[in-house]
Design an enzyme around this catalytic site. Structure first.
Site, PDB file in Angstrom:
ATOM      1  CB  CYS A 113      -0.959   0.002   1.183  1.00 53.85           C
ATOM      2  SG  CYS A 113      -2.034  -1.437   1.203  1.00 53.85           S
ATOM      3  CG  HIS A 239      -3.085   3.355   2.486  1.00 52.48           C
ATOM      4  ND1 HIS A 239      -3.758   3.090   1.321  1.00 52.48           N
ATOM      5  CD2 HIS A 239      -3.071   2.183   3.197  1.00 52.48           C
ATOM      6  CE1 HIS A 239      -4.135   1.820   1.315  1.00 52.48           C
ATOM      7  NE2 HIS A 239      -3.730   1.248   2.439  1.00 52.48           N
ATOM      8  CG  ASN A 269      -6.738  -0.856   1.634  1.00 49.60           C
ATOM      9  OD1 ASN A 269      -6.074  -0.359   0.723  1.00 49.60           O
ATOM     10  ND2 ASN A 269      -6.185  -1.422   2.693  1.00 49.60           N
TER      11      ASN A 269
HETATM   12  O1  UT7 Z   1      -3.554  -2.591   3.350  1.00 41.49           O
HETATM   13  C1  UT7 Z   1      -3.847  -3.452   4.394  1.00 41.49           C
HETATM   14  C2  UT7 Z   1      -4.176  -2.591   5.472  1.00 41.49           C
HETATM   15  N1  UT7 Z   1      -4.955  -3.265   6.446  1.00 41.49           N
HETATM   16  C3  UT7 Z   1      -5.520  -2.552   7.376  1.00 41.49           C
HETATM   17  O2  UT7 Z   1      -5.399  -1.363   7.456  1.00 41.49           O
HETATM   18  C4  UT7 Z   1      -6.298  -3.300   8.422  1.00 41.49           C
HETATM   19  C5  UT7 Z   1      -6.118  -2.664   9.766  1.00 41.49           C
HETATM   20  N2  UT7 Z   1      -7.026  -3.265  10.706  1.00 41.49           N
HETATM   21  C6  UT7 Z   1      -8.341  -2.945  10.695  1.00 41.49           C
HETATM   22  O3  UT7 Z   1      -8.748  -2.083   9.949  1.00 41.49           O
HETATM   23  C7  UT7 Z   1      -9.235  -3.647  11.663  1.00 41.49           C
HETATM   24  O4  UT7 Z   1      -8.464  -4.454  12.533  1.00 41.49           O
HETATM   25  C8  UT7 Z   1     -10.326  -4.512  10.951  1.00 41.49           C
HETATM   26  C9  UT7 Z   1     -11.329  -3.591  10.274  1.00 41.49           C
HETATM   27  C10 UT7 Z   1      -9.664  -5.422   9.941  1.00 41.49           C
HETATM   28  C11 UT7 Z   1     -11.045  -5.379  11.968  1.00 41.49           C
HETATM   29  O5  UT7 Z   1     -11.622  -4.549  12.967  1.00 41.49           O
HETATM   30  P1  UT7 Z   1     -11.432  -4.923  14.505  1.00 41.49           P
HETATM   31  O6  UT7 Z   1     -12.160  -3.914  15.272  1.00 41.49           O
HETATM   32  O7  UT7 Z   1      -9.943  -5.040  14.750  1.00 41.49           O
HETATM   33  O8  UT7 Z   1     -12.172  -6.303  14.597  1.00 41.49           O
HETATM   34  P2  UT7 Z   1     -11.608  -7.712  15.076  1.00 41.49           P
HETATM   35  O9  UT7 Z   1     -10.635  -8.255  14.091  1.00 41.49           O
HETATM   36  O10 UT7 Z   1     -11.159  -7.590  16.498  1.00 41.49           O
HETATM   37  O11 UT7 Z   1     -12.919  -8.602  15.040  1.00 41.49           O
HETATM   38  C12 UT7 Z   1     -13.987  -8.319  15.917  1.00 41.49           C
HETATM   39  C13 UT7 Z   1     -15.110  -9.278  15.604  1.00 41.49           C
HETATM   40  C14 UT7 Z   1     -14.669 -10.739  15.540  1.00 41.49           C
HETATM   41  O12 UT7 Z   1     -15.695 -11.507  16.096  1.00 41.49           O
HETATM   42  P3  UT7 Z   1     -15.590 -12.032  17.594  1.00 41.49           P
HETATM   43  O13 UT7 Z   1     -14.346 -12.870  17.646  1.00 41.49           O
HETATM   44  O14 UT7 Z   1     -15.512 -10.829  18.454  1.00 41.49           O
HETATM   45  O15 UT7 Z   1     -16.856 -12.825  17.772  1.00 41.49           O
HETATM   46  C15 UT7 Z   1     -14.574 -11.029  14.068  1.00 41.49           C
HETATM   47  O16 UT7 Z   1     -14.807 -12.385  13.773  1.00 41.49           O
HETATM   48  O17 UT7 Z   1     -15.641  -8.980  14.316  1.00 41.49           O
HETATM   49  C16 UT7 Z   1     -15.705 -10.184  13.545  1.00 41.49           C
HETATM   50  N3  UT7 Z   1     -15.575  -9.828  12.130  1.00 41.49           N
HETATM   51  C17 UT7 Z   1     -16.636  -9.510  11.384  1.00 41.49           C
HETATM   52  N4  UT7 Z   1     -17.943  -9.427  11.638  1.00 41.49           N
HETATM   53  C18 UT7 Z   1     -18.770  -9.067  10.662  1.00 41.49           C
HETATM   54  C19 UT7 Z   1     -14.444  -9.751  11.396  1.00 41.49           C
HETATM   55  N5  UT7 Z   1     -14.775  -9.368  10.135  1.00 41.49           N
HETATM   56  C20 UT7 Z   1     -16.111  -9.214  10.116  1.00 41.49           C
HETATM   57  C21 UT7 Z   1     -17.024  -8.844   9.117  1.00 41.49           C
HETATM   58  N6  UT7 Z   1     -18.322  -8.758   9.421  1.00 41.49           N
HETATM   59  N7  UT7 Z   1     -16.617  -8.515   7.858  1.00 41.49           N
END
Ligand code: UT7
Length: 312
Positions: A113, A239, A269
């Site tokens: 990225c 970004h 993204n």
């Molecule tokens: O160029 C690559 C750059 N990448 C990034 O910038 C990513 C940076 N990270 C993020 O933006 C965030 O970490 C995410 C948006 C990817 C995830 O958000 P989060 O607040 O860190 O969520 P999490 O990974 O802690 O997941 C929380 C919950 C989980 O469920 P449980 O374990 O709490 O029951 C996930 O399974 O959200 C669940 N989850 C979803 N639920 C509905 C993960 N993806 C999804 C989804 N829809 N798409």
């Protein structure tokens, strides 16, 4: 090194628009989850278009807007982590398709990225030596081909698209930029078809922490080098990976919301393409008049990071 000045911008998006509701028909997710966690509302996915086709379209857009003759282009560099071919490079295909001069370097840079920022800086260095006045720099990606459409934790985040800029040397101004690498294979990557694991994997929370820390520091470092404060700058273009990451960086600087340009809601993204697409939209909205100062900043798999001050 002299400053890099952007004199024209262009963008291209695939026709197919995919909303969060569309994604919720593919994986167990919802518009509510995606939009509150990321700010993303829709994205474009290629549906037959090649990455190089988008790149050529964006490049033509920039050349036409700038009224630049092909013969004046002295280098083509594409930031991309999702080229159509391992070789030839996307840049070589653009050189061929657009009929650009044959005695110029054309190559891709993979800094994920951060690819556009890396490409811009390298192109700026090349222009110090080139006889021709301009370079064509792109970020162009097709993340949809590297995303597992059954993995809800990644597939809702990415989109496809291309952005292009034409740059020239500004001999009256100095270059201010920072870049770097913090190797971390474990948290974000894409082994690819060759390794038998075609899709992106990501530890979202580690990437989130890296992004907020390194983007904030990178902006601070660029401002320090240029002996400016954030008040002296008109816009910061991060970004576009996650609205919450951008907001975190903005709050570090106690900056007003309008200083941090955001369009992640429309595109998701788009990796290396996100900053040049954003610059193109800002230009279309009349935000980039001569004299405007813009700090661009990004991070990506690697980890890579970089930032640069641009003066229009
Ligand atoms: O160029 C690559 C750059 N990448 C990034 O910038 C990513 C940076 N990270 C993020 O933006 C965030 O970490 C995410 C948006 C990817 C995830 O958000 P989060 O607040 O860190 O969520 P999490 O990974 O802690 O997941 C929380 C919950 C989980 O469920 P449980 O374990 O709490 O029951 C996930 O399974 O959200 C669940 N989850 C979803 N639920 C509905 C993960 N993806 C999804 C989804 N829809 N798409």
């Amino acid at each position: 090194m002299d400053a890099v000045q952007i004199i024209a911008t262009g963008k291209a998006l695939p026709k197919k628009l995919v909303t969060n509701d569309d994604m919720s028909k593919i994986v167990d997710t919802s518009d509510e989850w995606i939009s509150t966690r990321t700010g993303i509302r829709q994205r474009h996915f290629c549906d037959g278009e090649k990455n190089w086709e988008l790149a050529c379209q964006a490049a033509k857009h920039a050349l036409e807007k700038g009224g630049i003759e092909k013969e004046q282009i002295g280098a083509v560099i594409v930031g991309t982590a999702t080229p159509d071919y391992i070789m030839p490079s996307m840049a070589c295909i653009i050189q061929e398709e657009l009929g650009l001069p044959e005695d110029i370097p054309a190559f891709d840079i993979n800094a994920a990225c951060s690819g556009f920022i890396y490409a811009l800086r390298v192109a700026g260095s090349l222009l110090q030596e080139e006889a021709r006045p301009y370079a064509l720099v792109l970020g162009s990606e097709q993340l949809s081909t590297r995303t597992d459409m059954t993995d809800r934790s990644t597939c809702v985040l990415f989109g496809d698209g291309a952005g292009a800029v034409i740059i020239k040397r500004n001999t009256e101004k100095k270059f201010y930029g920072v870049w770097g690498t913090v190797g971390n294979r474990a948290s974000l990557g894409c082994p690819g078809h060759v390794m038998g694991d075609p899709y992106i994997y990501m530890d979202g929370q580690t990437v989130f922490r890296f992004a907020t820390q390194y983007m904030s520091n990178a902006v601070k470092q660029v401002l320090e080098k240029a002996e400016l404060t954030l008040e002296d700058v008109d816009y910061v273009v991060c970004h576009q990976a996650n609205e919450r990451i951008i907001e975190y960086v903005r709050k570090q600087f106690k900056a007003p919301a309008e200083k941090f340009f955001k369009n992640i809601g429309k595109y998701g993204n788009t990796s290396a393409a996100s900053i040049p697409i954003a610059l193109t939209e800002m230009d279309e909205q009349g935000l980039l008049e001569p004299g405007k100062k813009v700090v661009i900043v990004g991070f990506g798999a690697g980890f890579t990071w970089g930032s640069m001050l641009l003066e229009f």
